[in-house]
Motif scaffolding. Structure first.
Motif, PDB file in Angstrom:
ATOM      1  N   LYS A   1     -39.905  33.387  -5.124  1.00  0.00           N
ATOM      2  CA  LYS A   1     -38.950  33.590  -3.978  1.00  0.00           C
ATOM      3  C   LYS A   1     -38.018  34.780  -4.460  1.00  0.00           C
ATOM      4  N   ALA A   2     -38.046  34.958  -5.719  1.00  0.00           N
ATOM      5  CA  ALA A   2     -37.385  36.099  -6.370  1.00  0.00           C
ATOM      6  C   ALA A   2     -38.077  37.515  -6.229  1.00  0.00           C
ATOM      7  N   TYR A   3     -39.359  37.381  -6.574  1.00  0.00           N
ATOM      8  CA  TYR A   3     -40.315  38.336  -6.372  1.00  0.00           C
ATOM      9  C   TYR A   3     -40.600  38.762  -4.792  1.00  0.00           C
ATOM     10  N   LEU A   4     -40.907  37.674  -3.887  1.00  0.00           N
ATOM     11  CA  LEU A   4     -41.601  38.027  -2.653  1.00  0.00           C
ATOM     12  C   LEU A   4     -40.572  37.049  -1.691  1.00  0.00           C
ATOM     13  N   PRO A   5     -39.628  37.614  -1.400  1.00  0.00           N
ATOM     14  CA  PRO A   5     -38.294  36.882  -0.710  1.00  0.00           C
ATOM     15  C   PRO A   5     -38.816  36.722   0.706  1.00  0.00           C
ATOM     16  N   GLN A   6     -39.659  37.604   1.303  1.00  0.00           N
ATOM     17  CA  GLN A   6     -40.055  37.728   2.511  1.00  0.00           C
ATOM     18  C   GLN A   6     -41.327  36.614   2.813  1.00  0.00           C
ATOM     19  N   MET A   7     -41.860  35.903   1.817  1.00  0.00           N
ATOM     20  CA  MET A   7     -42.732  35.239   1.806  1.00  0.00           C
ATOM     21  C   MET A   7     -42.597  33.591   2.088  1.00  0.00           C
ATOM     22  N   ILE A   8     -43.075  32.914   2.914  1.00  0.00           N
ATOM     23  CA  ILE A   8     -42.900  31.460   3.214  1.00  0.00           C
ATOM     24  C   ILE A   8     -43.779  30.655   1.987  1.00  0.00           C
ATOM     25  N   ILE A   9     -43.346  29.790   1.206  1.00  0.00           N
ATOM     26  CA  ILE A   9     -43.777  29.146   0.177  1.00  0.00           C
ATOM     27  C   ILE A   9     -43.978  27.732   0.406  1.00  0.00           C
ATOM     28  N   LYS A  10     -44.989  27.044   0.545  1.00  0.00           N
ATOM     29  CA  LYS A  10     -44.709  25.534   0.651  1.00  0.00           C
ATOM     30  C   LYS A  10     -45.491  24.781  -0.496  1.00  0.00           C
ATOM     31  N   HIS A  11     -44.987  23.911  -0.642  1.00  0.00           N
ATOM     32  CA  HIS A  11     -45.684  22.662  -1.555  1.00  0.00           C
ATOM     33  C   HIS A  11     -46.809  21.833  -0.999  1.00  0.00           C
ATOM     34  N   ASN A  12     -47.816  21.683  -1.679  1.00  0.00           N
ATOM     35  CA  ASN A  12     -48.923  20.767  -1.318  1.00  0.00           C
ATOM     36  C   ASN A  12     -49.351  21.216   0.183  1.00  0.00           C
ATOM     37  N   TYR A  13     -49.416  22.285   0.417  1.00  0.00           N
ATOM     38  CA  TYR A  13     -49.691  22.918   1.813  1.00  0.00           C
ATOM     39  C   TYR A  13     -50.666  24.005   1.664  1.00  0.00           C
ATOM     40  N   PRO A  14     -51.709  24.038   2.433  1.00  0.00           N
ATOM     41  CA  PRO A  14     -51.966  23.340   3.771  1.00  0.00           C
ATOM     42  C   PRO A  14     -52.750  22.183   3.343  1.00  0.00           C
ATOM     43  N   TYR A  15     -52.891  21.759   1.874  1.00  0.00           N
ATOM     44  CA  TYR A  15     -53.607  20.684   1.477  1.00  0.00           C
ATOM     45  C   TYR A  15     -53.104  19.720   0.501  1.00  0.00           C
ATOM     46  N   LYS A  16     -53.260  18.638   0.434  1.00  0.00           N
ATOM     47  CA  LYS A  16     -52.532  17.792  -0.690  1.00  0.00           C
ATOM     48  C   LYS A  16     -53.139  18.475  -2.147  1.00  0.00           C
ATOM     49  N   GLY A  17     -52.239  18.341  -3.230  1.00  0.00           N
ATOM     50  CA  GLY A  17     -52.755  18.798  -4.234  1.00  0.00           C
ATOM     51  C   GLY A  17     -53.581  17.633  -5.067  1.00  0.00           C
ATOM     52  N   THR A  18     -53.513  16.362  -4.694  1.00  0.00           N
ATOM     53  CA  THR A  18     -54.370  15.275  -4.969  1.00  0.00           C
ATOM     54  C   THR A  18     -55.672  14.866  -4.231  1.00  0.00           C
ATOM     55  N   ALA A  19     -56.043  15.911  -3.312  1.00  0.00           N
ATOM     56  CA  ALA A  19     -57.084  15.888  -2.675  1.00  0.00           C
ATOM     57  C   ALA A  19     -58.432  16.169  -3.563  1.00  0.00           C
ATOM     58  N   ASP A  20     -59.501  15.688  -3.309  1.00  0.00           N
ATOM     59  CA  ASP A  20     -60.668  15.709  -4.063  1.00  0.00           C
ATOM     60  C   ASP A  20     -60.775  17.061  -4.388  1.00  0.00           C
ATOM     61  N   GLY A  21     -60.721  17.619  -5.609  1.00  0.00           N
ATOM     62  CA  GLY A  21     -61.023  18.916  -6.283  1.00  0.00           C
ATOM     63  C   GLY A  21     -61.114  18.966  -7.907  1.00  0.00           C
ATOM     64  N   PHE A  22     -61.330  20.184  -8.093  1.00  0.00           N
ATOM     65  CA  PHE A  22     -61.731  20.289  -9.614  1.00  0.00           C
ATOM     66  C   PHE A  22     -60.534  19.692 -10.254  1.00  0.00           C
ATOM     67  N   THR A  23     -59.331  20.176  -9.942  1.00  0.00           N
ATOM     68  CA  THR A  23     -58.010  20.009 -10.723  1.00  0.00           C
ATOM     69  C   THR A  23     -57.664  18.567 -10.623  1.00  0.00           C
ATOM     70  N   THR A  24     -58.065  17.814  -9.575  1.00  0.00           N
ATOM     71  CA  THR A  24     -58.008  16.330  -9.514  1.00  0.00           C
ATOM     72  C   THR A  24     -58.956  15.920 -10.554  1.00  0.00           C
ATOM     73  N   HIS A  25     -60.093  16.115 -10.474  1.00  0.00           N
ATOM     74  CA  HIS A  25     -61.251  15.757 -11.363  1.00  0.00           C
ATOM     75  C   HIS A  25     -60.418  15.786 -12.796  1.00  0.00           C
ATOM     76  N   LEU A  26     -60.191  17.132 -13.124  1.00  0.00           N
ATOM     77  CA  LEU A  26     -59.424  17.342 -14.658  1.00  0.00           C
ATOM     78  C   LEU A  26     -58.407  16.434 -15.067  1.00  0.00           C
ATOM     79  N   ARG A  27     -57.571  16.110 -14.073  1.00  0.00           N
ATOM     80  CA  ARG A  27     -56.297  15.160 -14.313  1.00  0.00           C
ATOM     81  C   ARG A  27     -56.917  14.038 -14.804  1.00  0.00           C
ATOM     82  N   LYS A  28     -58.008  13.213 -14.354  1.00  0.00           N
ATOM     83  CA  LYS A  28     -58.655  12.165 -14.806  1.00  0.00           C
ATOM     84  C   LYS A  28     -59.083  12.313 -16.286  1.00  0.00           C
ATOM     85  N   GLU A  29     -59.438  13.344 -16.458  1.00  0.00           N
ATOM     86  CA  GLU A  29     -60.011  13.720 -18.118  1.00  0.00           C
ATOM     87  C   GLU A  29     -58.910  13.752 -19.006  1.00  0.00           C
TER      88      GLU A  29
END
Length: 236
Positions: free
Chosen positions: A164-192
């Motif tokens: 927000k400090a470096y890109l004040p004009q940009m809209i930043i959203k959390h867990n959007y447009p997908y959920k961070g816990t959806a099936d993906g590589f990072t989700t798999h690695l969290r299990k490990e």
């Protein structure tokens, strides 16, 4: 002072199809060039961040329409409509040649560095189409993570503040447009790996900025934000 290892990956960096499988996509070349074939611009962002921050980088250049390295082996989207009908022997070969060949080195890198440092911060770079199924996506940058892992929450919040400090004009959203816990590589690695040893943050950039002048500002903003967030710790 705590020590942290940083890693950049990009699971959908390219839309390359090996010669033996190009017949599957005859007449569908435009699909390969679209957001369905790969994450447009994500590979360039990942390369820029890795080069400018001097971080290790793993990218996968084969199209996800052949086999998707960001999905679990049991996900129905592991293969697309173009490759789902392949013989089981061929699919096993694809898993070994492309899927495991990409994911295993990343896993080994994290395992090795998590032993040497307090934690590993893994930034997985993606991009998303500005419109999907008639719905306009209302973010410029998305930060995806597991809300139940405090270390990831803290990292995402710190990164958002810097962005927000470096890109004040940009809209930043959390867990959007997908959920961070959806099936993906990072989700798999969290299990490990435990939360204190591994933080997986997916950074999603809106594809509408691809080939626009704003993209350079976004890349530079991400570089500065990651650098600022990591300054309090000694990077291994």
């Amino acid at each position: 002072m705590s020590r942290r290892s940083l890693l950049i990956t990009c699971e959908h960096a390219g839309n390359y199809v090996p010669n033996n499988y190009r017949y599957l996509f005859l007449g569908s070349e435009p699909v390969l060039e679209s957001h369905r074939g790969y994450d447009i611009g994500a590979g360039e962002v990942a390369q820029f961040l890795a080069d400018s921050l001097k971080l290790p980088l793993y990218v996968h250049m084969v199209s996800r329409l052949l086999v998707d390295v960001n999905r679990s082996k049991f996900n129905p989207e592991l293969y697309s409509d173009y490759s789902r009908g392949l013989d089981s022997v061929v699919k096993k070969f694809l898993i070994k040649r492309y899927y495991t060949a990409y994911r295993q080195p990343v896993y080994e890198w994290i395992k090795e560095h998590a032993r040497k440092t307090d934690s590993v911060a893994h930034f997985s770079i993606h991009s998303f189409t500005p419109m999907l199924n008639g719905e306009v996506r209302t973010a410029d940058i998305g930060l995806l993570y597991d809300e139940k892992r405090k270390q990831e929450v803290d990292l995402a919040q710190a990164l958002e503040a810097q962005l927000k400090a470096y890109l004040p004009q940009m809209i930043i959203k959390h867990n959007y447009p997908y959920k961070g816990t959806a099936d993906g590589f990072t989700t798999h690695l969290r299990k490990e790996f435990k939360g204190e040893n591994y933080m997986g943050l997916e950074i999603e950039v809106n594809q509408k900025y691809h080939h626009r002048t704003e993209m350079q500002a976004i890349k530079e903003g991400l570089r500065l934000a990651i650098k600022s967030v990591m300054e309090p710790v000694k990077v291994a």
